[in-house]
Scaffold this motif. Structure first.
Motif, PDB file in Angstrom:
ATOM      1  N   SER A   6       0.541  -1.177  -0.574  1.00 31.81           N
ATOM      2  CA  SER A   6       0.504   0.030  -0.066  1.00 31.81           C
ATOM      3  C   SER A   6       0.997   0.583   0.267  1.00 31.81           C
ATOM      4  O   SER A   6      -0.058   2.115  -0.876  1.00 31.81           O
ATOM      5  N   VAL A   7       2.046   1.209   0.660  1.00 34.17           N
ATOM      6  CA  VAL A   7       3.018   2.798   1.608  1.00 34.17           C
ATOM      7  C   VAL A   7       3.830   3.375  -0.500  1.00 34.17           C
ATOM      8  O   VAL A   7       3.660   3.653  -0.650  1.00 34.17           O
ATOM      9  N   ALA A   8       4.276   1.738  -1.046  1.00 36.64           N
ATOM     10  CA  ALA A   8       4.593   1.430  -2.538  1.00 36.64           C
ATOM     11  C   ALA A   8       3.563   2.310  -3.211  1.00 36.64           C
ATOM     12  O   ALA A   8       4.087   3.195  -4.135  1.00 36.64           O
ATOM     13  N   LEU A   9       1.539   1.867  -3.145  1.00 33.72           N
ATOM     14  CA  LEU A   9       0.991   2.842  -3.693  1.00 33.72           C
ATOM     15  C   LEU A   9       0.894   4.112  -3.483  1.00 33.72           C
ATOM     16  O   LEU A   9       0.022   4.683  -4.269  1.00 33.72           O
ATOM     17  N   GLY A  10       1.194   5.210  -2.311  1.00 33.55           N
ATOM     18  CA  GLY A  10       1.081   6.112  -2.053  1.00 33.55           C
ATOM     19  C   GLY A  10      -0.135   6.064  -1.141  1.00 33.55           C
ATOM     20  O   GLY A  10      -0.663   7.411  -1.169  1.00 33.55           O
ATOM     21  N   ILE A  11      -0.759   4.584  -0.821  1.00 32.94           N
ATOM     22  CA  ILE A  11      -1.998   4.424  -0.391  1.00 32.94           C
ATOM     23  C   ILE A  11      -1.473   4.688   1.316  1.00 32.94           C
ATOM     24  O   ILE A  11      -0.599   3.936   2.095  1.00 32.94           O
ATOM     25  N   ARG A  12      -1.315   5.718   1.972  1.00 35.43           N
ATOM     26  CA  ARG A  12      -1.200   6.016   3.383  1.00 35.43           C
ATOM     27  C   ARG A  12      -1.901   5.643   4.157  1.00 35.43           C
ATOM     28  O   ARG A  12      -2.990   6.864   4.337  1.00 35.43           O
ATOM     29  N   LYS A  13      -1.268   6.330   5.193  1.00 42.56           N
ATOM     30  CA  LYS A  13      -2.421   6.146   6.792  1.00 42.56           C
ATOM     31  C   LYS A  13      -2.798   7.266   6.747  1.00 42.56           C
ATOM     32  O   LYS A  13      -2.558   8.527   6.389  1.00 42.56           O
ATOM     33  N   ARG A  14      -4.596   7.619   7.448  1.00 45.57           N
ATOM     34  CA  ARG A  14      -4.809   8.387   7.811  1.00 45.57           C
ATOM     35  C   ARG A  14      -4.704   8.968   9.644  1.00 45.57           C
ATOM     36  O   ARG A  14      -5.146   7.917  10.422  1.00 45.57           O
ATOM     37  N   GLU A  15      -4.673   9.652   9.220  1.00 44.98           N
ATOM     38  CA  GLU A  15      -4.648  10.653  10.797  1.00 44.98           C
ATOM     39  C   GLU A  15      -5.707  10.927  11.304  1.00 44.98           C
ATOM     40  O   GLU A  15      -5.499  11.062  12.674  1.00 44.98           O
ATOM     41  N   ASP A  16      -6.304  11.262  10.882  1.00 43.83           N
ATOM     42  CA  ASP A  16      -7.996  11.718  11.436  1.00 43.83           C
ATOM     43  C   ASP A  16      -8.827  10.330  11.589  1.00 43.83           C
ATOM     44  O   ASP A  16      -9.951   9.774  11.954  1.00 43.83           O
ATOM     45  N   ARG A  17      -7.966   8.963  12.007  1.00 44.28           N
ATOM     46  CA  ARG A  17      -8.460   7.845  12.037  1.00 44.28           C
ATOM     47  C   ARG A  17      -7.977   6.612  13.426  1.00 44.28           C
ATOM     48  O   ARG A  17      -7.033   7.544  13.648  1.00 44.28           O
ATOM     49  N   PRO A  18      -9.022   6.839  14.064  1.00 42.17           N
ATOM     50  CA  PRO A  18      -8.432   6.227  15.538  1.00 42.17           C
ATOM     51  C   PRO A  18      -7.035   5.007  15.670  1.00 42.17           C
ATOM     52  O   PRO A  18      -7.452   3.913  14.467  1.00 42.17           O
ATOM     53  N   MET A  19      -6.338   5.017  16.425  1.00 38.53           N
ATOM     54  CA  MET A  19      -5.094   3.887  16.273  1.00 38.53           C
ATOM     55  C   MET A  19      -4.974   3.365  17.836  1.00 38.53           C
ATOM     56  O   MET A  19      -5.463   4.335  18.076  1.00 38.53           O
ATOM     57  N   GLY A  20      -5.467   2.055  18.045  1.00 41.99           N
ATOM     58  CA  GLY A  20      -4.845   1.203  19.314  1.00 41.99           C
ATOM     59  C   GLY A  20      -3.729   0.460  19.106  1.00 41.99           C
ATOM     60  O   GLY A  20      -3.223   0.079  18.522  1.00 41.99           O
ATOM     61  N   VAL A  21      -3.368   0.055  20.907  1.00 44.03           N
ATOM     62  CA  VAL A  21      -2.527  -0.945  20.302  1.00 44.03           C
ATOM     63  C   VAL A  21      -2.717  -1.590  21.451  1.00 44.03           C
ATOM     64  O   VAL A  21      -3.466  -1.294  22.646  1.00 44.03           O
ATOM     65  N   ALA A  22      -2.464  -2.960  21.644  1.00 46.94           N
ATOM     66  CA  ALA A  22      -2.704  -3.793  22.569  1.00 46.94           C
ATOM     67  C   ALA A  22      -1.643  -5.101  22.374  1.00 46.94           C
ATOM     68  O   ALA A  22      -1.026  -4.993  21.770  1.00 46.94           O
ATOM     69  N   VAL A  23      -1.579  -5.003  23.931  1.00 49.38           N
ATOM     70  CA  VAL A  23      -0.783  -6.077  24.051  1.00 49.38           C
ATOM     71  C   VAL A  23      -1.243  -6.992  25.011  1.00 49.38           C
ATOM     72  O   VAL A  23      -2.391  -7.362  25.496  1.00 49.38           O
ATOM     73  N   ARG A  24      -0.326  -8.430  25.760  1.00 49.13           N
ATOM     74  CA  ARG A  24      -0.900  -9.576  26.418  1.00 49.13           C
ATOM     75  C   ARG A  24      -0.121 -10.555  26.359  1.00 49.13           C
ATOM     76  O   ARG A  24       0.753 -10.585  26.120  1.00 49.13           O
ATOM     77  N   THR A  25      -0.397 -11.545  27.014  1.00 45.02           N
ATOM     78  CA  THR A  25       0.518 -12.264  27.496  1.00 45.02           C
ATOM     79  C   THR A  25      -0.746 -13.780  27.851  1.00 45.02           C
ATOM     80  O   THR A  25      -1.907 -13.302  28.487  1.00 45.02           O
ATOM     81  N   TYR A  26      -0.154 -14.569  28.091  1.00 53.20           N
ATOM     82  CA  TYR A  26      -0.519 -15.761  28.700  1.00 53.20           C
ATOM     83  C   TYR A  26      -0.303 -16.148  30.141  1.00 53.20           C
ATOM     84  O   TYR A  26       0.883 -16.384  30.338  1.00 53.20           O
ATOM     85  N   PHE A  27      -1.516 -16.918  31.011  1.00 53.44           N
ATOM     86  CA  PHE A  27      -1.251 -17.008  31.903  1.00 53.44           C
ATOM     87  C   PHE A  27      -1.638 -18.572  32.616  1.00 53.44           C
ATOM     88  O   PHE A  27      -3.016 -18.700  32.217  1.00 53.44           O
ATOM     89  N   THR A  28      -1.008 -19.619  32.883  1.00 50.11           N
ATOM     90  CA  THR A  28      -1.563 -21.137  33.420  1.00 50.11           C
ATOM     91  C   THR A  28      -2.955 -19.947  34.645  1.00 50.11           C
ATOM     92  O   THR A  28      -2.282 -19.638  35.430  1.00 50.11           O
TER      93      THR A  28
END
Length: 435
Positions: free
Chosen positions: A184-206
């Protein structure tokens, strides 16, 4: 094999024989789904995946009824070992613990699933291969190949397992290459800054909670490890994986004031440290490291079709802003993309094929545009701590309001008819601008 593919490629660079009707870059849920449905329609599909299966992937591992519907459409047997069925969503916040069953709808099944991403993607890819798609693992796509005369994508340039460059050609390429999406970036289709972005983190526990049959969402994250209670930014989840472990994670949105400055891994540790000891969410029971990934939401990269390249999944920013769900929408978009491509490649002329391909972004906008706009408003609201305190205090104790909220957040309504809640949500989505 389509009799139009060679003609299409040759118009871009004379004398080159295509390697497939369609090349799909990325074998996650989006890429595997589009490959499956393309192969089912009789097209020759080549899937390029930079890793080998099985492989680790950061995810909550929870699947709503929307995703289950797509699994059923692909013929995936979810009754075998490793699939954990859940009955709904448990919401915790404001001193309230509320269990909301998935709604009874004709359009979607009334159950969700949990399956670790370690082999989930492999299961989908194997279904695509059984349908006739070809898979090239350890094939790292670097960039698109652009036709000299047509200025269209006619293939991809990659590096194989031996590190040697390889050129692969096809009249159409599907970018299912994730949030960063080199194609996408190579074709000039870049991210819109007016759209939401999130970050997720996770792990596993016994944990003894590994067989929990509800997905659990925490609307408030309290750090009670110090001398005073501290409300942390974001929302958390606990999903039982059924193998002796629970997937425990949290997400934070860029509408939150502390988005840029938060140490997400430390945030997760502080939250889990405050959990009841008998749940087993301590460091001694942790299985694997804490991993994180971006959540590109609400169509944050458009257009979804340009010059022979279609975007699906995270490459097109298709994560639901309401709840951070990405798999269902990646698979739905993959299914729709495959339908459009199959129709396009059977059109008799270049012009008619292009008209058909241009319907793909329009279909996505008509299906999700208004709903995602509502999601962007929602993201701004929940980024306000005062609003969240008010909403959890006064909203959670209202069962009818929360049933409506579940339908809205999970996008689970009957598309036509349905009950009053369905009609309100569908009406709101239609009226919201699909920008």
């Amino acid at each position: 094999m389509s009799d139009t593919r060679s003609d299409t490629v040759v118009t871009g660079r004379a004398g080159i024989e295509p390697d497939a009707d369609v090349i799909v870059v990325g074998a996650g849920p989006a890429g595997a789904t589009v490959a499956y449905h393309l192969a089912q329609s009789g097209l020759d599909v080549l899937v390029c995946e930079k890793t080998t299966f099985p492989r680790e992937k950061v995810c909550g591992d929870g699947l709503t009824p929307r995703a289950v519907k797509q699994l059923i459409a692909m013929g995936v047997d979810t009754t075998t070992e490793g699939w954990v069925r859940n009955h709904g969503l448990r919401i915790i916040g404001g001193g309230v613990r509320l269990e909301l069953p998935w709604p009874e709808l004709g359009e979607y099944p009334n159950f969700g699933l949990v399956r670790t991403r370690y082999d989930f993607d492999q299961i989908l890819v194997e279904r695509a291969q059984q349908a006739g798609a070809r898979l090239r693992e350890q094939t790292n796509v670097q960039q698109p190949i652009i036709g000299d005369r047509t200025n269209r994508v006619i293939g991809v340039r990659a590096r194989g397992a031996d590190g040697e460059p390889v050129d692969l050609h096809a009249p159409l390429v599907v970018a299912a290459d994730g949030n960063s999406s080199r194609l996408s970036v190579a074709l000039g289709i870049r991210k819109r800054e007016d759209r939401p972005m999130g970050v997720a983190v996770r792990t596993y526990f016994t944990s003894p909670r590994h067989t929990d049959d509800y997905l659990e969402s925490w609307l408030e994250l309290w750090d009670r490890s110090g001398d005073r209670d501290v409300l942390l930014p974001g929302y958390g989840w606990v999903f039982g994986v059924g193998d002796g472990t629970s997937n425990v994670g949290l997400g934070i949105l860029n509408s939150t004031s502390s988005f840029q400055s938060v140490d997400y891994r430390q945030l997760l540790r502080r939250w889990t440290a405050s959990m009841p000891e008998e749940w087993g969410f301590g460091e001694d029971n942790q299985v694997g490291p804490v991993r994180g990934s971006a959540l590109p939401m609400g169509f944050n990269r458009v257009p979804h079709y340009s010059r022979g390249l279609l975007l699906v999944g995270d490459a097109g920013g298709m994560v639901n802003p309401f709840n951070g769900e990405g798999i269902a929408y990646a698979m739905e978009a993959g299914h729709r993309a495959a339908e459009v491509i199959a129709q396009a490649l059977r059109r008799p002329t270049v012009q008619s094929r292009e008209r058909t391909l241009l319907s793909y972004p329009r279909i996505l906008q008509e299906t999700y545009g208004g709903y995602y706009t509502l999601g962007r408003y929602f993201v701004r609201l929940i980024g306000n701590p005062e609003f969240m305190k008010y909403a959890t205090k006064y909203g959670l104790p209202q069962p009818m309001l929360m049933r409506f909220t579940l339908k809205l957040l999970a996008n689970l309504t009957e598309p036509h008819g349905g009950d009053a809640m369905d009609r309100v949500i569908n009406g709101m989505s239609r009226l919201a601008p699909a920008a």
